[in-house]
Design an enzyme around this catalytic site. Structure first.
Site, PDB file in Angstrom:
ATOM      1  N   HIS A 287     -10.179  -1.310  11.948  1.00  0.00           N
ATOM      2  CA  HIS A 287      -9.795  -0.296  12.978  1.00  0.00           C
ATOM      3  C   HIS A 287      -8.843  -0.699  14.374  1.00  0.00           C
ATOM      4  O   HIS A 287      -9.698  -1.550  15.296  1.00  0.00           O
ATOM      5  CB  HIS A 287     -10.550   0.312  13.148  1.00  0.00           C
ATOM      6  CG  HIS A 287     -12.371   0.459  13.961  1.00  0.00           C
ATOM      7  ND1 HIS A 287     -13.410  -0.789  13.254  1.00  0.00           N
ATOM      8  CD2 HIS A 287     -12.697   0.651  14.968  1.00  0.00           C
ATOM      9  CE1 HIS A 287     -13.734  -0.508  13.787  1.00  0.00           C
ATOM     10  NE2 HIS A 287     -14.585   0.093  15.033  1.00  0.00           N
TER      11      HIS A 287
ATOM     12  N   HIS B  53      -9.244   0.191  18.228  1.00  0.00           N
ATOM     13  CA  HIS B  53      -9.743   1.380  19.401  1.00  0.00           C
ATOM     14  C   HIS B  53      -8.338   1.211  20.812  1.00  0.00           C
ATOM     15  O   HIS B  53      -7.902   1.029  20.934  1.00  0.00           O
ATOM     16  CB  HIS B  53     -11.088   1.147  20.550  1.00  0.00           C
ATOM     17  CG  HIS B  53     -12.145   0.940  19.433  1.00  0.00           C
ATOM     18  ND1 HIS B  53     -13.068   2.161  19.815  1.00  0.00           N
ATOM     19  CD2 HIS B  53     -12.954   0.003  18.669  1.00  0.00           C
ATOM     20  CE1 HIS B  53     -13.829   1.112  19.346  1.00  0.00           C
ATOM     21  NE2 HIS B  53     -13.792   0.478  18.588  1.00  0.00           N
TER      22      HIS B  53
ATOM     23  N   ASP C  73     -12.677   9.520  18.554  1.00  0.00           N
ATOM     24  CA  ASP C  73     -13.623   8.567  18.254  1.00  0.00           C
ATOM     25  C   ASP C  73     -15.086   9.394  18.673  1.00  0.00           C
ATOM     26  O   ASP C  73     -15.459  10.069  19.777  1.00  0.00           O
ATOM     27  CB  ASP C  73     -14.096   7.013  19.377  1.00  0.00           C
ATOM     28  CG  ASP C  73     -15.510   6.167  18.878  1.00  0.00           C
ATOM     29  OD1 ASP C  73     -16.457   6.973  18.891  1.00  0.00           O
ATOM     30  OD2 ASP C  73     -15.403   4.884  19.224  1.00  0.00           O
ATOM     31  N   ILE C  74     -15.870  10.071  18.146  1.00  0.00           N
ATOM     32  CA  ILE C  74     -16.944  10.374  18.179  1.00  0.00           C
ATOM     33  C   ILE C  74     -18.278  10.227  19.739  1.00  0.00           C
ATOM     34  O   ILE C  74     -18.696  10.513  20.540  1.00  0.00           O
ATOM     35  CB  ILE C  74     -17.979  10.949  16.999  1.00  0.00           C
ATOM     36  CG1 ILE C  74     -19.158   9.886  16.223  1.00  0.00           C
ATOM     37  CG2 ILE C  74     -17.163  12.284  15.960  1.00  0.00           C
ATOM     38  CD1 ILE C  74     -19.846   9.998  15.463  1.00  0.00           C
TER      39      ILE C  74
END
Length: 131
Positions: A92, A94, A28-29
């Site tokens: 998605h 995490h 994750d950016i």
């Protein structure tokens, strides 16, 4: 085409930690912890629970392999899993390395993560992935 599809296609750079024929995992950016990884299906589906049962099961197994790599690469007690899915219309998961339950607080982000550190974390996780 979603931002995640563009990442999968290589149109947008990412810190890829794992990939197979159907799924893609990348850092994750805007991480809340070093090693915060997103797991996405290559097929665009907006809502994770709209996925076919078979695909959802395969995604969970892929995520488990990525979580095992995270746990080996990043000092933590466990790897937590969260499904939010409101910010990008592409299913998605995490994955977050956890030392305590408070580590799963999405309000706390790492400020301006350096590309060098992101690359280091990415390589550490990728080297432990056993696809």
């Amino acid at each position: 085409m979603t931002i995640f599809s563009k990442i999968i296609a290589g149109e947008i750079p990412s810190y890829k930690v794992a990939e197979d024929d159907n799924f893609y995992a990348f850092l994750d950016i805007n991480p809340i912890a070093w090693g915060h990884t997103l797991v996405v299906p290559k097929k665009e589906v907006d809502y994770i629970f709209d996925m076919e049962n078979k695909d959802l099961g395969e995604m969970a197994v892929f995520a488990k392999k990525v979580a095992e790599a995270i746990k080996e690469a990043i000092p933590c007690k466990k790897v937590g899993m969260a499904v939010l899915g409101l910010e990008v219309p592409h299913a998605h998961i995490h994955l977050l390395p956890l030392k305590n339950e408070g580590d799963m607080d999405f309000k706390h982000k790492i400020e301006n993560p350096s590309p060098e550190k992101m690359k280091e974390v990415c390589e550490a996780i990728a080297s432990k992935y056993k696809g």
